[in-house]
Motif scaffolding. Structure first.
Motif, PDB file in Angstrom:
ATOM      1  N   GLY A 359       0.823  -1.204   0.000  1.00 28.21           N
ATOM      2  CA  GLY A 359       0.000   0.000   0.000  1.00 28.21           C
ATOM      3  C   GLY A 359       0.854   1.249   0.000  1.00 28.21           C
ATOM      4  N   ALA A 360       0.203   2.374   0.288  1.00 33.78           N
ATOM      5  CA  ALA A 360       0.886   3.669   0.276  1.00 33.78           C
ATOM      6  C   ALA A 360       0.055   4.646   1.100  1.00 33.78           C
ATOM      7  N   GLY A 361       0.495   5.898   1.116  1.00 38.72           N
ATOM      8  CA  GLY A 361      -0.283   6.929   1.774  1.00 38.72           C
ATOM      9  C   GLY A 361      -1.617   7.091   1.056  1.00 38.72           C
ATOM     10  N   ALA A 362      -2.713   7.088   1.807  1.00 34.37           N
ATOM     11  CA  ALA A 362      -4.055   7.148   1.215  1.00 34.37           C
ATOM     12  C   ALA A 362      -4.658   8.527   1.457  1.00 34.37           C
ATOM     13  N   THR A 363      -4.935   9.245   0.382  1.00 29.28           N
ATOM     14  CA  THR A 363      -5.367  10.643   0.494  1.00 29.28           C
ATOM     15  C   THR A 363      -6.664  10.801   1.281  1.00 29.28           C
ATOM     16  N   ILE A 364      -7.697  10.027   0.919  1.00 31.29           N
ATOM     17  CA  ILE A 364      -8.998  10.192   1.578  1.00 31.29           C
ATOM     18  C   ILE A 364      -8.895   9.889   3.070  1.00 31.29           C
ATOM     19  N   ARG A 365      -8.204   8.787   3.403  1.00 38.63           N
ATOM     20  CA  ARG A 365      -8.071   8.421   4.809  1.00 38.63           C
ATOM     21  C   ARG A 365      -7.263   9.448   5.589  1.00 38.63           C
ATOM     22  N   THR A 366      -6.246  10.028   4.925  1.00 43.77           N
ATOM     23  CA  THR A 366      -5.430  11.058   5.573  1.00 43.77           C
ATOM     24  C   THR A 366      -6.253  12.318   5.837  1.00 43.77           C
ATOM     25  N   VAL A 367      -7.061  12.710   4.852  1.00 45.47           N
ATOM     26  CA  VAL A 367      -7.920  13.895   5.010  1.00 45.47           C
ATOM     27  C   VAL A 367      -8.920  13.664   6.141  1.00 45.47           C
ATOM     28  N   VAL A 368      -9.516  12.465   6.200  1.00 46.35           N
ATOM     29  CA  VAL A 368     -10.464  12.125   7.266  1.00 46.35           C
ATOM     30  C   VAL A 368      -9.781  12.225   8.631  1.00 46.35           C
ATOM     31  N   ASN A 369      -8.561  11.728   8.715  1.00 48.91           N
ATOM     32  CA  ASN A 369      -7.807  11.777   9.971  1.00 48.91           C
ATOM     33  C   ASN A 369      -7.587  13.213  10.431  1.00 48.91           C
ATOM     34  N   ILE A 370      -7.161  14.063   9.490  1.00 48.13           N
ATOM     35  CA  ILE A 370      -6.855  15.459   9.840  1.00 48.13           C
ATOM     36  C   ILE A 370      -8.127  16.197  10.259  1.00 48.13           C
ATOM     37  N   THR A 371      -9.185  16.040   9.489  1.00 49.23           N
ATOM     38  CA  THR A 371     -10.440  16.745   9.795  1.00 49.23           C
ATOM     39  C   THR A 371     -11.094  16.217  11.075  1.00 49.23           C
ATOM     40  N   SER A 372     -10.716  15.003  11.494  1.00 46.09           N
ATOM     41  CA  SER A 372     -11.286  14.421  12.723  1.00 46.09           C
ATOM     42  C   SER A 372     -10.447  14.737  13.951  1.00 46.09           C
ATOM     43  N   GLY A 373      -9.317  15.442  13.752  1.00 44.84           N
ATOM     44  CA  GLY A 373      -8.521  15.877  14.898  1.00 44.84           C
ATOM     45  C   GLY A 373      -7.127  15.293  14.987  1.00 44.84           C
ATOM     46  N   GLY A 374      -6.745  14.397  14.048  1.00 45.59           N
ATOM     47  CA  GLY A 374      -5.413  13.798  14.083  1.00 45.59           C
ATOM     48  C   GLY A 374      -4.313  14.804  13.787  1.00 45.59           C
ATOM     49  N   LYS A 375      -3.255  14.795  14.605  1.00 48.92           N
ATOM     50  CA  LYS A 375      -2.145  15.734  14.400  1.00 48.92           C
ATOM     51  C   LYS A 375      -0.775  15.089  14.466  1.00 48.92           C
ATOM     52  N   THR A 376      -0.673  13.911  15.099  1.00 40.72           N
ATOM     53  CA  THR A 376       0.640  13.282  15.256  1.00 40.72           C
ATOM     54  C   THR A 376       0.626  11.868  14.676  1.00 40.72           C
ATOM     55  N   LYS A 377       1.783  11.226  14.718  1.00 40.76           N
ATOM     56  CA  LYS A 377       1.929   9.871  14.200  1.00 40.76           C
ATOM     57  C   LYS A 377       1.035   8.867  14.935  1.00 40.76           C
ATOM     58  N   LEU A 378       0.659   9.209  16.143  1.00 39.63           N
ATOM     59  CA  LEU A 378      -0.170   8.305  16.943  1.00 39.63           C
ATOM     60  C   LEU A 378      -1.486   7.994  16.237  1.00 39.63           C
ATOM     61  N   SER A 379      -2.000   8.952  15.466  1.00 37.18           N
ATOM     62  CA  SER A 379      -3.278   8.745  14.787  1.00 37.18           C
ATOM     63  C   SER A 379      -3.197   7.605  13.773  1.00 37.18           C
ATOM     64  N   GLY A 380      -2.120   7.557  12.988  1.00 40.56           N
ATOM     65  CA  GLY A 380      -1.946   6.472  12.020  1.00 40.56           C
ATOM     66  C   GLY A 380      -1.755   5.132  12.701  1.00 40.56           C
ATOM     67  N   MET A 381      -1.047   5.132  13.828  1.00 46.26           N
ATOM     68  CA  MET A 381      -0.831   3.892  14.582  1.00 46.26           C
ATOM     69  C   MET A 381      -2.152   3.385  15.174  1.00 46.26           C
ATOM     70  N   ILE A 382      -2.972   4.323  15.652  1.00 48.83           N
ATOM     71  CA  ILE A 382      -4.280   3.941  16.208  1.00 48.83           C
ATOM     72  C   ILE A 382      -5.178   3.368  15.111  1.00 48.83           C
ATOM     73  N   ALA A 383      -5.088   3.923  13.901  1.00 49.20           N
ATOM     74  CA  ALA A 383      -5.885   3.403  12.783  1.00 49.20           C
ATOM     75  C   ALA A 383      -5.547   1.938  12.531  1.00 49.20           C
ATOM     76  N   GLY A 384      -4.253   1.598  12.568  1.00 48.47           N
ATOM     77  CA  GLY A 384      -3.823   0.209  12.374  1.00 48.47           C
ATOM     78  C   GLY A 384      -4.321  -0.684  13.499  1.00 48.47           C
ATOM     79  N   ILE A 385      -4.225  -0.201  14.730  1.00 47.78           N
ATOM     80  CA  ILE A 385      -4.702  -0.978  15.896  1.00 47.78           C
ATOM     81  C   ILE A 385      -6.212  -1.190  15.809  1.00 47.78           C
ATOM     82  N   MET A 386      -6.932  -0.146  15.370  1.00 46.86           N
ATOM     83  CA  MET A 386      -8.385  -0.242  15.218  1.00 46.86           C
ATOM     84  C   MET A 386      -8.753  -1.375  14.254  1.00 46.86           C
ATOM     85  N   LEU A 387      -8.038  -1.468  13.148  1.00 47.41           N
ATOM     86  CA  LEU A 387      -8.305  -2.526  12.174  1.00 47.41           C
ATOM     87  C   LEU A 387      -7.971  -3.904  12.738  1.00 47.41           C
TER      88      LEU A 387
END
Length: 618
Positions: A359-387
């Protein structure tokens, strides 16, 4: 670590939301790739977590994307075909190619090549992205109609003669490998052939049928049969999914419409006990590494796919860094491109070991993360844990999702990934080349070439051919531009500001060559006409090189040929303002001082004019 936990609440909400958005896409991309929904989910889990942890874009959410899946689909199909249609046999090689792609990405980042990705021409990217959309659309039409070529008995039977030939060829190859001479031992061949069952022939026929119907061209070829065998329930599930995805967006964007469509349509199918086709079963429990990658590793098996792995690595790099730019614009931050490539490479490498697709960086998912309050690397790590939590807790439930629903989701992805901006610009782009008497736009030609070759031939080679054509077009344009601006004319017709006081009586005897750009293999042909353009009564040629920042080997030898011709004609050559790189090159092959003595080289035109007045009086 302090910065990592500086926005826990926002990162948690952003990561959880992005993970939910990623779920249906991960499952759909996994099915589309040919390795099943589990491979898509594993890819999303590991890439999201590790690319975020080691990457250079704080808010990036990574995972399987449409471009990466489209290329992976081709890789997977070709390797499975080589391995007699046996997915389990082909899997270690497939995952090794994905692992190699990840390692190559780490290498690209370590070598500092991240900053050069932006030089890939837009027409190549545009044609490729539109082709990805077309491929996804065409390949998902069949499952959305509920048609699977391997299950069409009449279609499969057409391949039985070819299947028998393939099986016989495999027997002969086995015997050759064992040193058995067929012409001296027919009995062994017959003995092995007699062991072939109808089931073996049917299996090989199904493999050939699936291969024939694979890809965009294959889908178009079998579409008439698919329309004759429509499964109306599957079609309604797919259409319902598409309608909800587009319709729900009009109501609200607070909840991902793909997730809503997945839940509603799956709920209808399961709740009403419909006789639908579910996706492959998703195993419960933690992901386990596939150690066959290492135990069955063979360089000979991997060699044919090295270029393919590099293409995956480069495509993932482009995809990720483009998303990083989007993230930068939204957060007013600056990503680290090389670190991002290393992070993506680590994520893809680990995902491959556990059986995930790249895979790669996903634009839609990144935009959703930012607009939902994500600001640090922890947000991407939490997304993986959530899955991962969804996998462990809802694996059996997810296994009941209808295949047609995922096909519907992918159709909307295919429509969305096309580059409409590039397509809309086609009529307005300047027609700057002529082919067969027809004026065309070079950028449109590149885009359409990549689009058609990617869709109907080979994604990997199409990008390479597009880059070559784009490079050749660019060099031709620069060559033409350099030649246009570098005509050899009498001084009185065209003069630079510092040339107006040149002695009037010498203007017909001293000619000036203005080189207004790099002298390279794309511009040498015009330059080589210099000696022929100088009239017989000329005494000197002044070559002004202050704007010639660069000269390559072709330009160097073209310059040498011109200087030799002028010297034979008794014409003195003077150089003005020779820059560092060209001078170094001229000194390396002794143009300076053998053809141009150092006293004939001047820092500015004023000094050159003094020399002309002192040495070339009428």
């Amino acid at each position: 670590m302090k910065n990592l936990f500086s926005n826990i609440k926002g990162d948690a909400f952003g990561g959880i939301t992005a993970g939910i958005v990623a779920l249906p896409l991960a499952l759909a991309f996994g099915v589309s790739s040919g390795l099943g929904p589990t491979a898509g989910l594993y890819g999303a889990i590991f890439i999201s977590f590790f690319a975020a942890l080691f990457g250079g874009t704080n808010t990036q959410i990574s995972g399987p994307t449409a471009p990466m899946t489209a290329v992976s689909m081709v890789v997977i199909a070709s390797i499975i075909a080589v391995n007699d249609g046996d997915v389990n046999k082909a899997l270690p090689i497939i995952l090794t190619v994905f692992l190699l792609a990840g390692l190559m990405q780490i290498g690209l980042g370590a070598l500092g090549l991240g900053k050069y990705i932006r030089y890939i021409p837009y027409p190549v990217v545009s044609g490729f992205m539109t082709a990805i959309g077309v491929i996804i659309l065409l390949t998902q039409i069949l499952p959305s109609l509920g048609y699977y070529p391997k299950e069409d008995a009449a279609f499969v039977n057409q391949f039985k003669p070819q299947a028998e030939e393939v099986i016989l060829e495999n027997i002969l190859k086995e015997e050759a490998g064992e040193g058995i001479l067929v012409l001296e031992n027919f009995k062994e061949t017959i003995s092995r052939a007699e062991k072939i069952t109808d089931a073996d022939i049917l299996k090989e026929s199904q493999t050939l049928a699936a291969k024939d119907a694979s890809g965009a061209y294959g889908a178009i070829k079998v579409l008439p049969r698919a329309l004759e065998h429509i499964n109306w329930l599957e079609l309604l599930l797919a259409i319902g999914t598409i309608i909800i995805i587009y319709g729900f967006k009009r109501i609200t964007k607070a909840v991902p419409s793909t997730l809503v469509a997945l839940v509603i349509m799956s709920g209808i199918a399961v709740g009403f006990g419909l006789d639908y086709r579910p996706i492959e079963e998703i195993p419960s429990g933690l992901p386990v590494p596939n150690l066959e990658i290492f135990t069955s590793f063979s360089l000979s098996n991997l060699t044919p796919y090295i270029f393919t792995a590099l293409t995956l690595a480069l495509l993932g790099a482009i995809d990720s860094l483009l998303t990083s730019v989007v993230a930068d614009n939204m957060t007013k931050t600056k990503h680290k491109p090389n670190k991002e490539l290393v992070g993506q490479g680590i994520g893809n490498s680990i995902a491959a070991v556990f059986g995930g697709i790249p895979g790669a960086g996903a634009t839609i998912r990144t935009v959703v993360n930012i607009t939902s309050g994500g600001k640090t690397k922890l947000s991407g790590m939490i997304a993986g844990i959530m899955l991962l939590v969804i996998l462990l807790g809802l694996g059996p439930v997810a296994s009941k999702i209808p295949a047609a629903v995922l096909a519907g989701i992918l159709i909307t992805v295919g429509i969305g990934v096309m580059d409409y901006k590039g397509l809309k610009a086609i009529p307005s782009l300047p027609r700057d080349i002529t082919l067969g008497g027809v004026k065309l736009s070079s950028e449109v030609l590149i885009m359409l070439t990549v689009l058609l070759l990617s869709t109907f031939w080979n994604l990997v080679y199409a990008v390479g051919i597009g880059l070559i054509i784009a490079s050749l077009m660019f060099m031709k344009k620069i060559g033409d531009l350099t030649a246009e601006r570098s005509d050899v004319e009498p001084l009185k017709e065209k003069a630079w500001a510092d040339e107006v006081d040149f002695p009037e009586n010498l203007k017909e005897q001293v000619f000036i060559k203005h080189i207004k750009g790099p002298l390279f293999f794309g511009s040498t042909s015009e330059f080589q006409q210099l000696a022929k353009q100088i009239p017989n009564n000329a005494k000197a040629v002044i070559i002004r090189t202050g704007r010639m920042q660069y000269i390559d080997q072709s330009g160097l030898y073209a310059l040498e040929d011109v200087l030799v011709d002028l010297e034979k004609s008794g014409i003195t050559v003077l150089l003005v303002n020779v820059l560092k790189q060209p001078r170094y090159m001229m000194e390396r092959i002794d143009i300076i001082p053998d053809l141009i003595p150092k006293e004939h080289i001047f820092d500015n035109f004023k000094e050159c004019t003094k020399w002309i007045k002192a040495n070339m009086k009428e």
